[in-house]
Motif scaffolding. Sequence first.
Motif, PDB file in Angstrom:
ATOM      1  N   LEU A 281       0.923  -1.613  -0.073  1.00 42.46           N
ATOM      2  CA  LEU A 281       0.014   0.135  -0.104  1.00 42.46           C
ATOM      3  C   LEU A 281       1.031   1.297   0.359  1.00 42.46           C
ATOM      4  O   LEU A 281       0.752   2.389  -1.003  1.00 42.46           O
ATOM      5  CB  LEU A 281      -0.713  -0.010   1.383  1.00 42.46           C
ATOM      6  N   ILE A 282       2.033   1.263   0.891  1.00 43.22           N
ATOM      7  CA  ILE A 282       2.795   2.518   1.112  1.00 43.22           C
ATOM      8  C   ILE A 282       3.532   2.684  -0.497  1.00 43.22           C
ATOM      9  O   ILE A 282       3.605   3.671  -1.227  1.00 43.22           O
ATOM     10  CB  ILE A 282       3.804   2.175   1.896  1.00 43.22           C
ATOM     11  N   ASN A 283       3.884   1.067  -0.819  1.00 44.13           N
ATOM     12  CA  ASN A 283       4.409   1.961  -1.927  1.00 44.13           C
ATOM     13  C   ASN A 283       4.284   1.924  -3.390  1.00 44.13           C
ATOM     14  O   ASN A 283       3.989   3.093  -4.239  1.00 44.13           O
ATOM     15  CB  ASN A 283       5.081  -0.028  -2.500  1.00 44.13           C
ATOM     16  N   ASP A 284       2.929   1.183  -3.400  1.00 41.10           N
ATOM     17  CA  ASP A 284       1.626   1.582  -4.884  1.00 41.10           C
ATOM     18  C   ASP A 284       1.487   3.140  -5.091  1.00 41.10           C
ATOM     19  O   ASP A 284       1.139   3.870  -5.944  1.00 41.10           O
ATOM     20  CB  ASP A 284       0.095   0.694  -4.555  1.00 41.10           C
ATOM     21  N   THR A 285       0.771   3.645  -3.468  1.00 42.02           N
ATOM     22  CA  THR A 285       0.679   5.231  -3.163  1.00 42.02           C
ATOM     23  C   THR A 285       1.484   5.903  -3.753  1.00 42.02           C
ATOM     24  O   THR A 285       1.208   6.923  -4.409  1.00 42.02           O
ATOM     25  CB  THR A 285       0.270   5.981  -2.108  1.00 42.02           C
TER      26      THR A 285
ATOM     27  N   ILE B  12      -2.524   5.690   6.544  1.00 36.01           N
ATOM     28  CA  ILE B  12      -1.076   6.515   7.735  1.00 36.01           C
ATOM     29  C   ILE B  12      -0.171   7.261   6.904  1.00 36.01           C
ATOM     30  O   ILE B  12      -0.107   7.993   6.132  1.00 36.01           O
ATOM     31  CB  ILE B  12      -1.237   7.057   8.919  1.00 36.01           C
ATOM     32  N   PHE B  13       0.216   6.045   6.901  1.00 35.11           N
ATOM     33  CA  PHE B  13       2.287   5.653   5.781  1.00 35.11           C
ATOM     34  C   PHE B  13       1.479   5.904   4.391  1.00 35.11           C
ATOM     35  O   PHE B  13       2.715   6.751   4.053  1.00 35.11           O
ATOM     36  CB  PHE B  13       3.100   4.230   6.128  1.00 35.11           C
ATOM     37  N   ALA B  14       1.416   5.954   3.874  1.00 33.72           N
ATOM     38  CA  ALA B  14       1.029   6.083   2.598  1.00 33.72           C
ATOM     39  C   ALA B  14       0.254   7.407   2.293  1.00 33.72           C
ATOM     40  O   ALA B  14       1.226   8.134   1.606  1.00 33.72           O
ATOM     41  CB  ALA B  14      -0.479   4.581   2.227  1.00 33.72           C
ATOM     42  N   LEU B  15      -0.751   7.958   3.050  1.00 38.99           N
ATOM     43  CA  LEU B  15      -0.625   9.524   3.063  1.00 38.99           C
ATOM     44  C   LEU B  15       0.520   9.961   3.179  1.00 38.99           C
ATOM     45  O   LEU B  15       0.550  11.424   2.154  1.00 38.99           O
ATOM     46  CB  LEU B  15      -1.943   9.907   3.930  1.00 38.99           C
ATOM     47  N   ILE B  16       1.403   9.682   4.288  1.00 34.74           N
ATOM     48  CA  ILE B  16       2.453  10.704   3.845  1.00 34.74           C
ATOM     49  C   ILE B  16       3.446  10.976   2.681  1.00 34.74           C
ATOM     50  O   ILE B  16       4.061  11.737   3.579  1.00 34.74           O
ATOM     51  CB  ILE B  16       3.514   9.499   5.509  1.00 34.74           C
ATOM     52  N   ASN B  17       3.397   9.721   1.669  1.00 36.60           N
ATOM     53  CA  ASN B  17       4.221   9.956   0.804  1.00 36.60           C
ATOM     54  C   ASN B  17       3.530  11.220  -0.212  1.00 36.60           C
ATOM     55  O   ASN B  17       4.356  12.157  -0.795  1.00 36.60           O
ATOM     56  CB  ASN B  17       3.594   9.040  -0.049  1.00 36.60           C
ATOM     57  N   TYR B  18       2.410  11.916   0.071  1.00 30.25           N
ATOM     58  CA  TYR B  18       2.280  12.953  -0.448  1.00 30.25           C
ATOM     59  C   TYR B  18       3.012  14.359  -0.162  1.00 30.25           C
ATOM     60  O   TYR B  18       3.485  15.198  -0.650  1.00 30.25           O
ATOM     61  CB  TYR B  18       0.446  13.891   0.429  1.00 30.25           C
ATOM     62  N   TRP B  19       3.714  14.497   1.067  1.00 29.42           N
ATOM     63  CA  TRP B  19       4.903  15.032   1.344  1.00 29.42           C
ATOM     64  C   TRP B  19       6.431  14.767   1.573  1.00 29.42           C
ATOM     65  O   TRP B  19       6.849  15.299   1.581  1.00 29.42           O
ATOM     66  CB  TRP B  19       4.721  15.183   2.806  1.00 29.42           C
TER      67      TRP B  19
ATOM     68  N   VAL C 124       7.509  11.550  -0.426  1.00 34.39           N
ATOM     69  CA  VAL C 124       7.029  11.451  -2.054  1.00 34.39           C
ATOM     70  C   VAL C 124       8.071   9.763  -2.273  1.00 34.39           C
ATOM     71  O   VAL C 124       7.778   8.406  -2.512  1.00 34.39           O
ATOM     72  CB  VAL C 124       7.851  12.395  -2.927  1.00 34.39           C
ATOM     73  N   GLN C 125       9.284   9.956  -1.323  1.00 33.01           N
ATOM     74  CA  GLN C 125       9.594   8.857  -2.055  1.00 33.01           C
ATOM     75  C   GLN C 125       9.047   7.563  -1.322  1.00 33.01           C
ATOM     76  O   GLN C 125       9.022   8.353   0.725  1.00 33.01           O
ATOM     77  CB  GLN C 125      11.448   9.293  -1.639  1.00 33.01           C
ATOM     78  N   ASN C 126       9.371   6.484  -0.899  1.00 32.54           N
ATOM     79  CA  ASN C 126       8.915   5.698   0.622  1.00 32.54           C
ATOM     80  C   ASN C 126       9.614   4.652   1.298  1.00 32.54           C
ATOM     81  O   ASN C 126       8.801   4.109   1.807  1.00 32.54           O
ATOM     82  CB  ASN C 126       7.931   4.573  -0.232  1.00 32.54           C
ATOM     83  N   ASP C 127      11.501   4.460   0.449  1.00 32.64           N
ATOM     84  CA  ASP C 127      11.830   3.473   0.802  1.00 32.64           C
ATOM     85  C   ASP C 127      11.910   4.303   2.432  1.00 32.64           C
ATOM     86  O   ASP C 127      12.290   2.822   3.275  1.00 32.64           O
ATOM     87  CB  ASP C 127      13.560   4.649   0.242  1.00 32.64           C
ATOM     88  N   LEU C 128      12.232   5.788   3.157  1.00 28.89           N
ATOM     89  CA  LEU C 128      11.944   5.939   4.711  1.00 28.89           C
ATOM     90  C   LEU C 128      10.857   5.437   5.182  1.00 28.89           C
ATOM     91  O   LEU C 128      10.554   4.862   6.540  1.00 28.89           O
ATOM     92  CB  LEU C 128      12.497   7.184   4.407  1.00 28.89           C
ATOM     93  N   LEU C 129       9.607   5.547   4.246  1.00 22.56           N
ATOM     94  CA  LEU C 129       8.506   5.549   5.417  1.00 22.56           C
ATOM     95  C   LEU C 129       8.079   3.638   5.600  1.00 22.56           C
ATOM     96  O   LEU C 129       7.962   3.258   6.676  1.00 22.56           O
ATOM     97  CB  LEU C 129       7.312   5.170   5.007  1.00 22.56           C
ATOM     98  N   GLN C 130       8.416   2.696   4.514  1.00 24.30           N
ATOM     99  CA  GLN C 130       8.837   1.300   4.545  1.00 24.30           C
ATOM    100  C   GLN C 130       9.595   0.535   5.223  1.00 24.30           C
ATOM    101  O   GLN C 130       9.699   0.064   6.033  1.00 24.30           O
ATOM    102  CB  GLN C 130       9.181   0.744   3.606  1.00 24.30           C
TER     103      GLN C 130
END
Length: 265
Positions: A85-89, A164-171, A173-179
Amino acid sequence: MNNFIEKLKQIKKFIYIYTYEILSHKGSILCDLFIGLSLPITIQIISWNYIYSSENHIHNYTYLKMILYIIATVTMFKLNNGYDLINDTSKRIQNGSIDIFNIKTMSYFSFSLFTMIGREIFFIIFGIIVLVSCCILNNNYIYIIPTIVFLFLSQFICFQISYIFALINYWVVQNDLLQFMYFLLAQILGGILLPIEFWPETFQILLKYNPFRVTISGIPDLILNPSNLSLLKYTCLLIFYGILFQLIILFLTKKSTKINPSYGG
């Protein structure tokens, strides 16, 4: 009533499509079952077998109880899969396709939830089998039905955290740190390494009431250490985090419209 039936039909379609997608990759399923689950469980069993060779009980955990805890928590950790979900978003935000989902009759929230259910239904069924078996082996038959109900509720909390982690991608963008953060928090706070009783008392409150513990080791702990008070506390935690995370999701969704001006078409 008609709206509820329509939602069930939609979920059925998503389960069919994404379960077929998962089952079509037989190699990934074998990898998940035999490497993602069997390998860490085997390593833990070998380690605890050595530790319990000179002990009968450690913090009220017998060897059998510890093995059941390990199997159950590793299985629940596998079910806490928010990476897709985080990666796709992240990818949809980067290429602008997120707008397409936001103008559909089905919200992106519902789309993501139904997709996650479809992708995880095979492992959810596997998780039910594991948890029910743990109940039986621990002679805890009365908690079988609550365990199944709590499994689905904990998966919804897991989805909320992932969203919630996926929505933070708006700020970011890159998902590596979030994952990485999602994986690290689940590993440390989820209770997969050790039962809460094995940690220093100063850390036990944090570990006992954090949301990752609720979604990973909460149910195994309830099965192996059953009590009416624990049942009540766990139920209250599910309700509390369910409401809290939904409010956070609504807040972040509203804020994301300012980050992405074309949100909604």
